[in-house]
Write a protein that holds these residues in place. Structure first.
Motif, PDB file in Angstrom:
ATOM      1  N   VAL A 138     -31.196 -36.302   5.565  1.00  0.00           N
ATOM      2  CA  VAL A 138     -30.744 -35.095   4.600  1.00  0.00           C
ATOM      3  C   VAL A 138     -30.603 -33.847   5.402  1.00  0.00           C
ATOM      4  O   VAL A 138     -29.975 -33.150   5.294  1.00  0.00           O
ATOM      5  N   ALA A 139     -31.990 -33.456   5.691  1.00  0.00           N
ATOM      6  CA  ALA A 139     -32.185 -32.297   6.193  1.00  0.00           C
ATOM      7  C   ALA A 139     -31.345 -32.007   7.533  1.00  0.00           C
ATOM      8  O   ALA A 139     -30.692 -30.959   7.746  1.00  0.00           O
ATOM      9  N   ILE A 140     -31.108 -32.996   8.375  1.00  0.00           N
ATOM     10  CA  ILE A 140     -30.230 -33.031   9.549  1.00  0.00           C
ATOM     11  C   ILE A 140     -28.515 -32.680   9.208  1.00  0.00           C
ATOM     12  O   ILE A 140     -28.115 -31.967   9.832  1.00  0.00           O
ATOM     13  N   LEU A 141     -28.385 -33.506   8.133  1.00  0.00           N
ATOM     14  CA  LEU A 141     -27.125 -33.411   7.666  1.00  0.00           C
ATOM     15  C   LEU A 141     -26.778 -31.877   7.137  1.00  0.00           C
ATOM     16  O   LEU A 141     -25.740 -31.462   7.453  1.00  0.00           O
ATOM     17  N   VAL A 142     -27.738 -31.305   6.370  1.00  0.00           N
ATOM     18  CA  VAL A 142     -27.670 -29.978   5.545  1.00  0.00           C
ATOM     19  C   VAL A 142     -27.510 -28.905   6.497  1.00  0.00           C
ATOM     20  O   VAL A 142     -26.712 -28.113   6.733  1.00  0.00           O
TER      21      VAL A 142
END
Length: 464
Positions: A138-142
């Motif tokens: 999620v952190a990479i996506l955001v």
């Protein structure tokens, strides 16, 4: 086609949108290439202090300066979006322009994927939840989406953000170098390395290569630059000097003031050295600077990839919808979205081999670029070149042969797996060219016609 008509795009004619001026362009070039002295440390680990210093003193003349000179001459001769794609297309025809686009685009977006991952790698030291599992995904996506949206707001904003990021990320290195002065022992600069430590020349040359590469990436933005014939050569000249100093000054300071085992000179050692020289507070600042540097690298290289696709559409190599621009910010939103999606896909993979293959493709593209430069000098001697490398063809051949030899060396040390992946990507690029040709023959998509391209060139010539 008249030889003094520079190619351009349908969007180069000035509008209410602001163009890139000199200072933001300098820092965009800086982030295309370096983003700071992060990553130079393995040169010391591989070959010892003296060879590392000599490498960063000499290699710019072997590699960076020739690449920057080629970029300056051809970007001012053809001041339009697309850069190296235009050069290959004008030298050898649409097939080679398309293949150049494939090689450089794939290498660019795969490199882009590494920067959000790098940001999360640093943040996980503060927030361990980002180490693995769905929080990391999620952190990479955001982070990727947020950084892409910033790019969507336009090159003028990105340019000034690059200035700010460079100032903040380089400040701790300047401070560290000043504090280190009283602790420097000159004899450490002359060290050939620890006895018994075997030199790793592959690591050494790869470190130099990837820290002083990508000067031509900014050429894809030429259509967005204010007075490119004057601005581009000056920006490249300043950026080469600035980038080399950003590598050399911390290298001299740390080598001269810190005595540690050579094996500790891994990527990221500058942060450890800062703690030894000034304290933990400076180490934290450098680590924060690494995140800011990764953001700058992401923004600069995403811009190049997006505008490359726009330029290819204006050349008729890609369908017209690739040149679509945002009504709010006048940015090539299709190129930004496509580049972001590919980068996201790669970022979730174990992409070490893919990155190595992308670098292999980039080397192929550079060989084609040097060939295009030399052939255009021979093919179009009367072409209007606002900046011209002051050499005859024999001198230019020598200038290009030296970095070309290094490119061949870098490619030769690749593994069979890298050859396979690179070969498949190249075959895919060839297939894409013929698929686009088939689409054009069936009128499945709209493409820019030769008449439209020549008309746009004429408008630009009048403007310039």
């Amino acid at each position: 086609m008249p030889q003094d008509l520079p190619i351009t795009t349908t969007t180069i004619i000035p509008t209410a949108n602001k163009k890139l001026s000199l200072v933001p362009l300098i820092f965009l070039i800086y982030f295309e290439v370096a983003g700071g002295p992060y990553g130079e440390e393995p040169a010391v680990q591989a070959a010892g202090p003296l060879f590392a210093i000599l490498g960063f003193l000499i290699f710019p003349f072997i590699w960076s300066v020739p690449e920057a000179l080629v970029t300056a001459e051809l970007s001012t001769a053809y001041p339009g979006n697309g850069g190296f794609v235009i050069w290959a297309e004008r030298a050898f025809g649409p097939f080679w322009g398309s293949l150049m686009g494939t090689w450089k685009f794939l290498s660019g977006v795969i490199n882009i994927a590494a920067f959000p991952v790098l940001c999360i790698d640093y943040l996980e030291k503060i927030l361990p939840a980002f180490e693995s599992g769905w929080p990391r995904y999620v952190a990479i996506l955001v982070s990727t989406l947020l950084l892409s949206f910033l790019n969507y707001t336009g090159l003028t904003i990105i340019g000034y953000v690059a200035v700010l990021l460079a100032a903040v990320s380089l400040s701790p290195f300047i401070l560290m170098s000043v504090i280190a002065i009283p602790k420097i022992h000159l004899h450490r600069w002359m060290s050939l390395g620890q006895k018994g430590v075997k030199k790793d020349w592959n690591l050494f040359f790869n470190t130099l290569f990837w820290n002083l590469n990508f000067w031509d990436n900014v050429s894809t933005l030429a259509g967005e630059v204010e007075k490119p014939q004057k601005t581009f050569p000056l920006a490249l000249f300043v950026a080469v000097i600035f980038t080399c100093l950003a590598y050399l000054v911390p290298l001299f300071a740390v080598i001269g003031s810190v005595s540690v085992d050579q094996s500790r000179w891994e990527a990221g050692f500058h942060a450890e050295a800062a703690e030894l020289i000034a304290g933990k507070w400076l180490k934290v600042w450098i680590e924060v600077g690494a995140v800011l540097s990764a953001i700058g690298l992401f923004e600069a290289q995403l811009s190049s990839s997006a505008y490359q696709l726009l330029g290819m559409a204006d050349l008729g190599i890609l369908p017209k919808f690739f040149a679509a621009r945002s009504k709010w910010f006048n940015t090539p939103w299709v190129g930004i979205v496509l580049s972001t999606v590919i980068a996201l896909g790669v970022s979730y993979m174990d992409f070490q081999d893919i990155i190595s293959s992308a670098n292999f493709l980039y080397s192929l593209g550079m060989l084609l670029e040097f060939s295009s430069f030399l052939w255009l000098r021979r093919k179009l001697p009367a072409l209007k070149r606002p900046f011209k490398v002051p050499m005859g063809l024999p001198g230019l051949v020598i200038m290009c042969l030296i970095p070309s030899g290094f490119l061949i060396f870098v490619m030769a040390i690749g593994t069979k797996r890298i050859y396979l992946i690179s070969g498949l990507m190249t075959v895919g690029g060839i297939g894409w060219f013929f698929f686009m040709k088939f689409c054009k023959s069936r009128n499945w998509f709209k493409f820019s016609s030769d008449h439209e391209i020549q008309q746009d060139e004429h408008q630009t010539f009048q403007h310039l």
